[in-house]
Design an enzyme around this catalytic site. Structure first.
Site, PDB file in Angstrom:
ATOM      1  CG  ASP A   7      -1.949   1.146   1.375  1.00  0.00           C
ATOM      2  OD1 ASP A   7      -2.662   1.358   0.412  1.00  0.00           O
ATOM      3  OD2 ASP A   7      -1.741   1.955   2.445  1.00  0.00           O
TER       4      ASP A   7
ATOM      5  CD  GLU B  65      -2.521   2.311  -3.493  1.00  0.00           C
ATOM      6  OE1 GLU B  65      -3.439   2.897  -3.912  1.00  0.00           O
ATOM      7  OE2 GLU B  65      -1.799   2.481  -2.664  1.00  0.00           O
TER       8      GLU B  65
HETATM    9  C1  GLC Z   1      -3.986   3.403  -0.105  1.00  0.00           C
HETATM   10  C2  GLC Z   1      -5.249   2.912  -0.052  1.00  0.00           C
HETATM   11  C3  GLC Z   1      -6.249   4.137   0.459  1.00  0.00           C
HETATM   12  C4  GLC Z   1      -5.765   4.390   1.654  1.00  0.00           C
HETATM   13  C5  GLC Z   1      -4.379   4.885   1.503  1.00  0.00           C
HETATM   14  C6  GLC Z   1      -3.762   5.260   2.853  1.00  0.00           C
HETATM   15  O1  GLC Z   1      -3.740   4.311  -1.179  1.00  0.00           O
HETATM   16  O2  GLC Z   1      -5.802   2.473  -1.196  1.00  0.00           O
HETATM   17  O3  GLC Z   1      -7.869   3.307   0.332  1.00  0.00           O
HETATM   18  O4  GLC Z   1      -6.551   5.509   1.895  1.00  0.00           O
HETATM   19  O5  GLC Z   1      -3.462   4.023   1.046  1.00  0.00           O
HETATM   20  O6  GLC Z   1      -3.482   3.955   3.384  1.00  0.00           O
HETATM   21  C1  GLC Z   2      -3.677   9.415  -3.324  1.00  0.00           C
HETATM   22  C2  GLC Z   2      -2.413   8.283  -3.209  1.00  0.00           C
HETATM   23  C3  GLC Z   2      -3.065   6.865  -3.410  1.00  0.00           C
HETATM   24  C4  GLC Z   2      -4.471   6.584  -2.494  1.00  0.00           C
HETATM   25  C5  GLC Z   2      -5.309   7.652  -2.547  1.00  0.00           C
HETATM   26  C6  GLC Z   2      -6.405   7.418  -1.811  1.00  0.00           C
HETATM   27  O1  GLC Z   2      -3.921   9.439  -4.501  1.00  0.00           O
HETATM   28  O2  GLC Z   2      -1.708   8.451  -4.028  1.00  0.00           O
HETATM   29  O3  GLC Z   2      -1.937   5.932  -2.906  1.00  0.00           O
HETATM   30  O4  GLC Z   2      -4.825   5.358  -2.843  1.00  0.00           O
HETATM   31  O5  GLC Z   2      -4.394   9.009  -2.416  1.00  0.00           O
HETATM   32  O6  GLC Z   2      -7.173   8.352  -2.160  1.00  0.00           O
END
Ligand code: GLC
Ligand code: GLC
Length: 647
Positions: A283, A325
């Site tokens: 993540d 991600e």
């Molecule tokens: C990732 C997850 C998102 C979350 C963020 C912080 O982007 O997909 O749902 O808010 O990480 O952990």
């Molecule tokens: C930002 C981050 C992504 C996360 C998202 C959550 O775009 O880059 O990792 O999933 O915030 O909304």
């Protein structure tokens, strides 16, 4: 260069741990020795200058051996099988779904009962949204973890998780869960100790006595949740310090300049590997390294850390692939596959977030030129790696592709994004979509988009219009899914989309969720609704059976395996996106009409790439088409797609 001392050290450690390095443990030992130099170089690149570097590196070597030792024979066997099929995750046989266990099945215990439903759909890979302990009301959907090894009681127990994994494995299904690498909940044991004044654990985070350094960071760090969590630091009254909190105020950023943090999180990664996880979703990896004067995203050290993780996992638990991600600019996403000597040696999989957003772009505008302008960049993905291809997930849709891509299509980037945001949030005149703006930044006017696949495709509004509007919405849903199914990469459905769930506004009544409209597209499954998938002519049936057929089609044609075998077409019509998927035996023309009107495609399109066919067959509709002469046209209906093969 060969490093005798390092080799001896590993050998000694293995012997001390009673490994049979000439016998059963030989493959592990070989992997270790073969990768030891790289491992050490990567470690030293980050931590080499620190006074306890050797001690931490030695601890890392021991951790790798222990984690390998703890690996159950069934998983070792699976490792071997996966190693025999290079890049197993590129296969066309995998189709995924991402879901919240509680919202989908109620609990972990009940999850096995719902596997047949997924199998019927053709799904054989599950991304289970975060299950580890996370404080209610301050959980960010589970992405604020207070215990990386304890399943939250909301979902069940670790034992139930293990039973589910066994059942999935017996059914030939793959499993993915998250490691939330960038931060912990402020209720995590480390954070509690830091709050209580323990210096050792304050060093696990970025904590400052005054606003001086936080202000310097804030000057260059973009805000992730500007509405609900402005700034990147939070005051912690218990210890009178400021903690870095890039996401929500209750998510404390871990400090990876501290090797103890790295080793502790690697140990959690191995814990997940040894639960039988097939793909680990890392993540928010873009955020794991911070440096004053930068955006603190996508820094080179973040890549070094990921490569180090990859090496460790490859040595001890090689069957577990890594998904990064990184939802960032297209050029930056590509780097998570590794660059230079580390090409295809960092993350095995990444989200094709650019393509996902571009499909939404094309659907709103009916124009595929921006999508086409991005492909040169996306095609740089290295052989042996793959994408997650998707239309929706639990997060918002960010319009983060480059301005230059929009400009290449002849649009003004600011106006174009403004249109897309208005179109999907429903404020644009006559927009069929129902969604909302997420995380509007009042300073920059940036915003992302929330909403379910069905609602953004117009189903929510269509339900109170007429049958024709419903038909159009369904056609759009299937078109969107089809493109991500055939593009190459692991298609990842989002639960509920297979039966057309529209937005759920009940989150507004929950104080722990109401500040975050991403919850509107995270449905609670009503199994009576899903059962309608079996009732002919219902909306649920129409979407479910089409999705099922898409998965079947993908699985039936090897050419959809991601072997970097994709060529984009210039379809001579801006409304239609098209690409060829080919291998030595087969060549498919996949065409997608994103417009609300019929599109005319010159037959020449099918002749300019090799032999001129006389007849085509569409794998989707089963219909045959005689290829006409160059001044004649193939007519594609509004939102129609086709998978043509030369007959
Ligand atoms: C990732 C997850 C998102 C979350 C963020 C912080 O982007 O997909 O749902 O808010 O990480 O952990
Ligand atoms: C930002 C981050 C992504 C996360 C998202 C959550 O775009 O880059 O990792 O999933 O915030 O909304």
């Amino acid at each position: 260069m060969y490093q005798y001392l390092l080799h001896q050290k590993i050998k000694k450690n293995c012997n001390e741990q009673l490994l049979d390095i000439a016998g059963v443990d030989h493959p592990f030992y070989i992997r270790f020795i073969a990768n030891a130099n790289t491992l050490q170089d990567l470690f030293n690149a980050i931590y080499g200058n620190q006074k306890n570097a050797t001690q931490h590196f030695d601890a890392l070597l021991v951790l790798i051996i222990e984690s390998y030792k703890q690996r159950k024979p069934v998983f070792r066997k699976k490792d071997q099988l996966k190693e025999q099929q290079a890049a197993w995750f590129t296969s066309n046989q995998i189709a995924g779904m991402s879901l919240y266990v509680d919202r989908f099945a109620g609990s972990l215990k009940n999850m096995p009962n719902q596997l047949p439903y997924l199998q019927e759909l053709g799904v054989n890979f599950l991304h289970l949204m975060p299950l580890f302990e996370s404080p209610e009301g301050e959980s960010d959907g589970g992405y604020a973890v207070s215990d990386f090894r304890k399943i939250d009681t909301r979902f069940g127990t670790l034992n139930e998780f293990k039973i589910l994994q066994e059942k999935m494995q017996a059914a030939g299904m793959y499993l993915m869960i998250d490691i939330v690498l960038n931060h912990t909940s402020h209720h995590h044991e480390w954070a509690l100790k830091a709050k209580a004044g323990d210096k050792k654990f304050q060093d696990y985070y970025y904590m400052y006595d005054s606003r001086e350094i936080p202000d310097q960071f804030d000057a260059t760090m973009p805000e992730i949740f500007p509405e609900s969590s402005p700034g990147s630091f939070t005051y912690v009254p218990e210890c009178n310090k400021w903690a870095m909190t890039v996401f929500h105020q209750y998510q404390w950023d871990l400090n990876y300049t501290n090797p103890a943090v790295f080793n502790a999180m690697l140990s959690n990664i191995f814990f997940y590997a040894n639960l039988g996880v097939d793909i680990l979703r890392i993540d928010a990896p873009a955020f794991i390294w911070k440096q004053l004067g930068t955006t603190c995203q996508n820094l080179p050290q973040a890549h070094t850390l990921l490569r180090l993780i990859k090496q460790c996992v490859h040595i001890a638990t090689p069957g577990m692939a890594l998904l990064g991600e990184a939802i960032v600019a297209p050029k930056e996403i590509m780097k998570y596959f590794g660059t230079d000597a580390f090409t295809a040696k960092e993350c095995d999989v990444a989200y094709n977030a650019t393509q996902m957003a571009l499909q939404w772009d094309a659907l709103a505008t009916g124009d595929t030129r921006v999508m086409l302008a991005a492909q040169h960049e996306l095609l740089q993905k290295p052989f042996g790696t793959t994408w997650i291809t998707y239309t929706r997930c639990h997060d918002d849709i960010g319009l983060g592709y480059d301005d230059s891509m929009i400009a290449a299509a002849g649009f003004n980037a600011y106006e174009h994004r403004k249109f897309l945001k208005e179109y999907y949030s429903g404020s644009f005149h006559n927009s069929p979509a129902t969604g909302a703006l997420f995380s509007v930044n009042p300073k920059t006017q940036d915003a992302r988009i929330s909403g379910s696949l069905a609602s953004l495709c117009g189903l929510e509004k269509a339900l109170s219009v007429d049958a024709a509007a419903i038909d159009t919405a369904i056609a759009k849903i299937i078109l969107m899914q089809a493109q991500s199914m055939f593009l190459g990469g692991i298609p990842m459905l989002f639960y509920g989309d297979e039966v057309g769930y529209t937005n759920d506004y009940s989150y507004l009544n929950d104080a722990g969720k109401s500040y975050d409209n991403r919850w509107m597209h995270r449905p609670i499954i009503n199994w009576e609704k899903n059962a309608l998938a079996k009732q002919k002519d219902s909306i649920e049936h129409r979407i479910f059976s089409a999705t099922q057929k898409l998965i079947q089609l993908r699985k039936s044609l090897d050419v959809f395996t991601d072997n970097k075998n994709l060529t984009w077409l210039s379809p001579h019509n801006i409304h239609v996106a098209g690409f060829i998927r080919a291998n030595e035996n087969k060549k498919l023309y996949c065409l997608f009409n994103f417009n609300h009107k019929a599109a005319y495609i010159t037959w020449f399109l099918f002749k300019e790439h090799g032999l001129a066919p006389t007849e085509l067959v569409d794998h989707w509709s089963g219909k045959k088409q005689k290829v006409g002469s160059d001044h004649e046209y193939l007519i594609m209906e509004p939102y129609q797609f086709a998978v043509f093969e030369i007959n």
